[in-house]
Design an enzyme around this catalytic site. Sequence first.
Site, PDB file in Angstrom:
ATOM      1  N   ASP A  16       0.875  -1.144  -0.090  1.00 30.76           N
ATOM      2  CA  ASP A  16      -0.045  -0.047  -0.038  1.00 30.76           C
ATOM      3  C   ASP A  16       0.876   1.312  -0.145  1.00 30.76           C
ATOM      4  OD1 ASP A  16      -2.206  -1.820   0.171  1.00 30.76           O
ATOM      5  OD2 ASP A  16      -2.015  -1.733   2.302  1.00 30.76           O
ATOM      6  N   GLU A 200     -11.372   0.597  -3.015  1.00 33.51           N
ATOM      7  CA  GLU A 200     -10.890   1.041  -1.801  1.00 33.51           C
ATOM      8  C   GLU A 200      -9.640   1.763  -2.429  1.00 33.51           C
ATOM      9  OE1 GLU A 200     -10.135  -2.547   0.142  1.00 33.51           O
ATOM     10  OE2 GLU A 200      -8.795  -3.194  -1.079  1.00 33.51           O
TER      11      GLU A 200
END
Length: 511
Positions: A16, A200
Amino acid sequence: MSSSATNPIVPGFAPDPSVALIDGVFFLVNSSFHVFPGLPIYASRNLTDWTHIGNAFNRQSQLSLQFSDTKIHPQADGTTMLATGGLFAPTIRYHIAIGTTYVICTNVVYPEDGGDDICQNFIVSTKDIWSDVWSDPVSFDFRGIDPSIFWDDDGKAYICGSAAPGPMTKIHLFEVDLSTGQKLSEEVKVWDGTGGIYPEGPHLYKQGQWYYLLISEGGTWKGHMITVARAENIWGPYEEHKDNPILTAKGTDAYVQCTGHCDIFRDQQSHWWGVCLGIRMRGEKCIMGRESFLLAGEWPEGRWPSLQHVTPEVRDRRLQLVVQGPPIMPRHDADLLYLRNADLAKHKLQGSTITLAASRADISQWSEPVTFIGKRQRSLSGVSTVTMEVPQQATSFKAGLVHYKDEHRYARMFFDSEACEFVFELVNKAKSIARSERRKAGNVDLNVRFKVTYTEQELNFAYTLGGEEVSLGPVDTAELSGSDFVGPIIGIQLVSDDSSCEVVFHDLHVE
């Protein structure tokens, strides 16, 4: 400078990624889930060489990781997803007018009663990112994950995020006071995504008159992809790009799979780049988990952004144009890791010597603190070693070297003082794997050297006592690979019912 860069730019446990350019230096932050310190910060002058300079979560008083255990979720295809709680998907952003760097993140708490996940969303900030001094968290009300900060031309600050629950989450947006966390507008759904599961990881950008919303969809495994939409008003309506997804490895035989969760940014020459997570995968073997990759991009004003596919090497002449500078030095011990709410007093560091005081709890559980200290495995092929002074005492203990992902998956080699044996253990509860091997120790009035050697295919454990090396294991890396959030950590641990038991280790080396 070369016109190529080696991928991954941050290898190992580095999912991420998000990047900000601050005073000519690129700074990257990653998720850290169940480890302390968390939210590691890496710096680079050239997009190629990245140095660990600190952690935005570096004081236990900032927040608690007590309930960041790992859930095993069976999937329809017969596999499992291992979902670890803790610090999810941070975003780093810099406000040049006030000289402040912000990291925004979610601490996902798994309640003991098995109820709905609790999303503790927060912002930490610093005036000097090199200092490694970060604020206490500023909380804000958002039932979801993966928040990101955006400033509009009028100075207003907004947060967009993925509103829970999944799998068909929605992208929400609201105006916020970053200093207090107070919402200054209603929370509005601005995009459903294109239909993939788990929309997301949103990031909002502005180019010319258009607002662009970049998100991940398809889940963080082989269906992972990046999609984009745009609107002339920040609140929408958002129009999908007809050529979505703009990044994915889905349905390909590429070595780097699961590409997604992307952040895009400009260098000093206004060239566009992206960072994303990906997994180096050969069949079922993907021992390193989710890592940070660099990719080149294009974004002419008024048009849609485009991104290159992720490859083990980035070849782009624009890398030669990135501004150079003196090398960046790592912060001492910034890479040392503890598990969850560790008792730091049980871990004493002095130079290359680490003295551990025993915990009664073992790494096979999550609810009690354990005595463990380690580092992220960075090399796909390498060797990690440590030397242990064998205590000459009556109390029983277990101490040694561990290759760890979470409480369900680890391989380790340790000395069992009560049995006077060296023990190898492999555990993967998600795959119903549990095996062990024992060797009588003989003369233990000497120091013992533990070693784990690894390749993409295999882990091999060995100990050396009195000049003789004895091998244990090995481990096929497929046995510890799978769909998960975290990556391998190699470290040392000590377990004993006697809390006064201490063991001294020297020269922990992790590649």
